[in-house]
Enzyme design. Structure first.
Site, PDB file in Angstrom:
ATOM      1  N   LYS A 112     -30.911  27.476 -26.577  1.00 52.90           N
ATOM      2  CA  LYS A 112     -31.148  26.074 -26.204  1.00 52.90           C
ATOM      3  C   LYS A 112     -31.937  25.965 -24.909  1.00 52.90           C
ATOM      4  O   LYS A 112     -32.736  25.041 -24.752  1.00 52.90           O
ATOM      5  CB  LYS A 112     -29.826  25.291 -26.119  1.00 52.90           C
ATOM      6  N   LYS A 195     -30.146  28.174 -38.885  1.00 52.67           N
ATOM      7  CA  LYS A 195     -29.015  27.391 -39.384  1.00 52.67           C
ATOM      8  C   LYS A 195     -29.415  25.919 -39.507  1.00 52.67           C
ATOM      9  O   LYS A 195     -30.293  25.447 -38.772  1.00 52.67           O
ATOM     10  CB  LYS A 195     -27.793  27.569 -38.479  1.00 52.67           C
ATOM     11  N   LYS A 198     -28.189  19.530 -36.878  1.00 52.14           N
ATOM     12  CA  LYS A 198     -28.367  18.088 -36.840  1.00 52.14           C
ATOM     13  C   LYS A 198     -29.295  17.663 -35.724  1.00 52.14           C
ATOM     14  O   LYS A 198     -29.820  16.557 -35.736  1.00 52.14           O
ATOM     15  CB  LYS A 198     -27.015  17.402 -36.743  1.00 52.14           C
TER      16      LYS A 198
HETATM   17  P1  ATP Z   1     -26.536  21.307 -33.394  1.00 50.86           P
HETATM   18  O1  ATP Z   1     -26.844  21.586 -34.833  1.00 50.86           O
HETATM   19  O2  ATP Z   1     -27.152  20.072 -32.892  1.00 50.86           O
HETATM   20  O3  ATP Z   1     -26.711  22.486 -32.502  1.00 50.86           O
HETATM   21  P2  ATP Z   1     -23.927  21.549 -34.235  1.00 50.86           P
HETATM   22  O4  ATP Z   1     -23.909  20.754 -35.496  1.00 50.86           O
HETATM   23  O5  ATP Z   1     -23.995  23.019 -34.294  1.00 50.86           O
HETATM   24  O6  ATP Z   1     -25.053  20.966 -33.326  1.00 50.86           O
HETATM   25  P3  ATP Z   1     -21.351  20.508 -33.652  1.00 50.86           P
HETATM   26  O7  ATP Z   1     -21.584  19.143 -34.064  1.00 50.86           O
HETATM   27  O8  ATP Z   1     -20.478  20.548 -32.507  1.00 50.86           O
HETATM   28  O9  ATP Z   1     -22.701  21.233 -33.303  1.00 50.86           O
HETATM   29  O10 ATP Z   1     -20.773  21.364 -34.826  1.00 50.86           O
HETATM   30  C1  ATP Z   1     -19.589  20.955 -35.439  1.00 50.86           C
HETATM   31  C2  ATP Z   1     -19.060  22.052 -36.292  1.00 50.86           C
HETATM   32  O11 ATP Z   1     -19.945  22.301 -37.378  1.00 50.86           O
HETATM   33  C3  ATP Z   1     -18.931  23.380 -35.552  1.00 50.86           C
HETATM   34  O12 ATP Z   1     -17.714  23.969 -35.948  1.00 50.86           O
HETATM   35  C4  ATP Z   1     -20.071  24.192 -36.028  1.00 50.86           C
HETATM   36  O13 ATP Z   1     -19.824  25.578 -35.997  1.00 50.86           O
HETATM   37  C5  ATP Z   1     -20.210  23.699 -37.454  1.00 50.86           C
HETATM   38  N1  ATP Z   1     -21.580  23.849 -37.941  1.00 50.86           N
HETATM   39  C6  ATP Z   1     -22.702  23.328 -37.388  1.00 50.86           C
HETATM   40  N2  ATP Z   1     -23.788  23.639 -38.098  1.00 50.86           N
HETATM   41  C7  ATP Z   1     -23.342  24.412 -39.140  1.00 50.86           C
HETATM   42  C8  ATP Z   1     -24.008  25.064 -40.225  1.00 50.86           C
HETATM   43  N3  ATP Z   1     -25.311  24.983 -40.383  1.00 50.86           N
HETATM   44  N4  ATP Z   1     -23.238  25.752 -41.108  1.00 50.86           N
HETATM   45  C9  ATP Z   1     -21.904  25.833 -40.949  1.00 50.86           C
HETATM   46  N5  ATP Z   1     -21.225  25.247 -39.939  1.00 50.86           N
HETATM   47  C10 ATP Z   1     -21.933  24.542 -39.048  1.00 50.86           C
END
Ligand code: ATP
Ligand code: LTN
Length: 330
Positions: A112, A195, A198
């Protein structure tokens, strides 16, 4: 003894099917067997620049989506991180028991900080705040996606360090991370090496939980695939199709092998068409419930109750640690 489960989700945009399959689906499952606390971690979202109105609305929407996805506020506790001051306070106390070197090794910080123009001190200490979230509640288990594994290791290291320095203070939490074939790492629809995220600038890379049906169809139609025609799970040679297979399997409840057999080497067209419909079916009830939860006051009341409960849970652990550190009682 009933286990304590804690997890958090950032209000940093719209929730994706990656968040749902990797984490929230397991929250729903765990609420039937454990004392579950789910937190909208708005303080974590502040580590990168946010539009204040968007952050405000996204915070309430994440809480609504928790409930819409099936978390029952009568069974599990839902609250907003910034409503409970103990999180920020414990985070500072833990920062003073964490090392620059160990934080510098965090891969999420490295990624990041390379991507963002603004690198805040908060982005650097982010994993300590996450450790505070978890340790404050004597958590046994933390359901998260694979990307959070390193942060959880750090939370464990900090807990072990504090316990050995000051005596038993925090429970050492266990990760609850599904394997990739069960949703632990859902990949981007435009680049299966990354991955699904969002906070991506390209909305075609993710399916948002609130995407309407025609948007889902379009995104799945344009999702990248691999060379060849065979629908087969092979993470190394067919990363894109393997990812779509995992989504298909988790949304439909059908095992991956059955789906492979169904489509064989008939090409990707029909497989993608069916996948879009299966995702739409999965999202439909979530979207309907979400609408109902938008009525004024509904989610606010749930969050208020959540806050009241967790404040009482957090207080003894924080007081105990303050005392052990030598801070004068208030
Ligand atoms: P960003 O994608 O913006 O970095 P994030 O979605 O990883 O944010 P969080 O919203 O805090 O961050 O994630 C919420 C949960 O979803 C966490 O447990 C994270 O590990 C899980 N998660 C996020 N993206 C994925 C993915 N692509 N596949 C599986 N689990 C995910
Ligand atoms: N860092 C996590 C969100 C998060 C979290 C937590 C997860 C903050 N605090 C406590 C589990 C437990 C993320 O970005 N996915």
């Amino acid at each position: 003894m009933v286990k304590r489960v804690f997890s958090g989700v950032q209000p940093s945009g719209v929730l994706t099917i990656g968040n749902y399959l990797g984490a929230i689906r397991n929250f729903v499952k765990l609420q039937h067997e454990a004392d579950c606390i789910f937190c909208v971690v708005d303080l974590h979202a502040l580590t990168v620049p946010q539009d204040p109105k968007e952050l405000h609305d996204a915070t309430l929407d994440v809480a609504r989506l928790f409930v819409a996805c099936g978390i029952d506020p009568e069974r599990a506790t839902i609250f907003v991180q910034s409503h409970v001051a103990a999180h920020a306070e414990l985070s500072w106390l833990l920062e003073c028991n964490s090392y620059f070197g160990e934080l510098r090794r965090m891969t999420q910080f490295k990624d990041k900080s390379a991507k963002n123009e603004v690198v805040t001190a908060g982005l650097f200490t982010y994993p300590v705040l996450m450790a505070a979230d978890i340790l404050l509640y004597q958590t046994d288990q933390v359901p998260v996606g694979e990307d959070q594994k390193q942060h959880l290791e750090l939370a464990r290291d900090i807990a072990i360090r504090v316990n050995s320095r000051f005596g038993q203070t925090f429970k050492v939490p266990e990760p609850y991370i599904p394997p990739r074939s069960a949703g632990g790492r859902i990949m981007s629809l435009v680049n299966p090496e990354e991955k699904m995220s969002k906070s991506s600038d390209d909305p075609k890379s993710y399916i948002a939980l609130l995407d309407p049906p025609d948007v889902v169809r379009k995104k799945i139609r344009s999702a990248v695939t691999d060379s060849g025609r065979e629908v087969k799970y092979d993470e190394v040679n067919k990363a894109a199709i393997s990812n779509l297979l995992v989504i298909y399997s988790l949304c439909s409840g059908q095992p991956i092998e059955e789906i492979e057999k169904k489509y064989g080497d008939s090409g990707y067209g029909q497989f993608k068409k069916d996948l879009a419909e299966i995702i739409i079916e999965t999202l439909e009830p979530i979207q309907k419930r979400f609408e109902e939860l938008c009525k004024p006051g509904v989610i606010e009341e749930i969050l208020q109750r959540g806050r009241d409960r967790v404040e009482a849970l957090a207080a003894p652990t924080l007081e105990d640690f303050r005392r052990k550190l030598g801070l004068v009682q208030r």
